[in-house]
Design an enzyme around this catalytic site. Structure first.
Site: not given
Ligand code: ADP
Length: 187
Positions: A13, A88, A128, A134
């Site tokens: 994404k 989400r 990654r 991360r």
């Molecule tokens: P991923 O690579 O897992 O898609 P993101 O970078 O989008 O992860 O998000 C990392 C973390 O940030 C998630 O695992 C969650 O803890 C938090 N997070 C991000 N966006 C949301 C959301 N819309 N609602 C709740 N938690 C979120």
């Protein structure tokens, strides 16, 4: 154009979102990036969210809703945006719809689902983990994030499908190839 990007963690994404930013000149709003920035800066919000993120759980709806609401209210988001990592869950999707109408903005045009198998996802995220380190890219946390995705976020495919807004794109292949699929799906 107002887009929502849907897909499991590691589905691409962020990468494809950046390409759309360059093409359409609209901002990408990533709740994950915003939260990581808050953690790094040590803001009260970041301090609060860190443990939840490291455990691969979703942070509280009110926190991410606050982030998105603030960002969507800014001038550059008025002509369109690409949402990455939000909504989400169904509650967040409903709030997003309400938020846009409150801001006097048109509704989301399309939700683009980047489809990638669980197996490929685990492989990419472990890769990654080695490169970027991360905090939430550890195998047990990765598996938990996939489970959270399947349980909480996957139902959004129906949410947008029922509203005739869902487009699904195969997320495996070359970056340009996938991007072309997205552009074709948006036509
Ligand atoms: P991923 O690579 O897992 O898609 P993101 O970078 O989008 O992860 O998000 C990392 C973390 O940030 C998630 O695992 C969650 O803890 C938090 N997070 C991000 N966006 C949301 C959301 N819309 N609602 C709740 N938690 C979120």
């Amino acid at each position: 154009m107002r887009l929502v990007l849907l897909g499991a963690p590691g589905s691409g994404k962020g990468t494809q979102g950046e390409k759309l930013v360059a093409e359409f000149g609209i901002p990408k709003i990533s709740t994950g990036d915003a939260l990581r920035a808050a953690v790094k800066a040590g803001t009260p919000l970041g301090v609060k969210a860190k443990a939840t993120m490291d455990a691969g759980q979703l942070v509280a709806n009110e926190i991410v809703i606050g982030i998105v609401e603030e960002r969507l209210g800014q001038e550059d988001a008025r002509k369109g945006f690409i949402l990455d990592g939000f909504p989400r869950n169904t509650a967040q999707a409903q709030v997003l719809d309400q938020m846009l109408s409150r801001l006097g903005q048109p509704a989301v045009d399309k939700a683009v689902h980047l489809h990638v198998t669980d197996e490929e996802i685990v492989k990419r995220l472990l890769d990654r983990a080695q490169k970027e380190g991360r905090a939430d890219d550890k195998e047990d946390v990765i598996r938990h994030r996939i489970a959270v995705y399947n349980q909480e976020t996957h139902p959004l495919l129906d949410y947008y499908g029922q509203r005739n807004k869902l487009v699904t794109v195969q997320g495996v292949g070359g970056l340009e190839e996938i991007y072309t699929r997205i552009l074709d799906a948006l036509k």
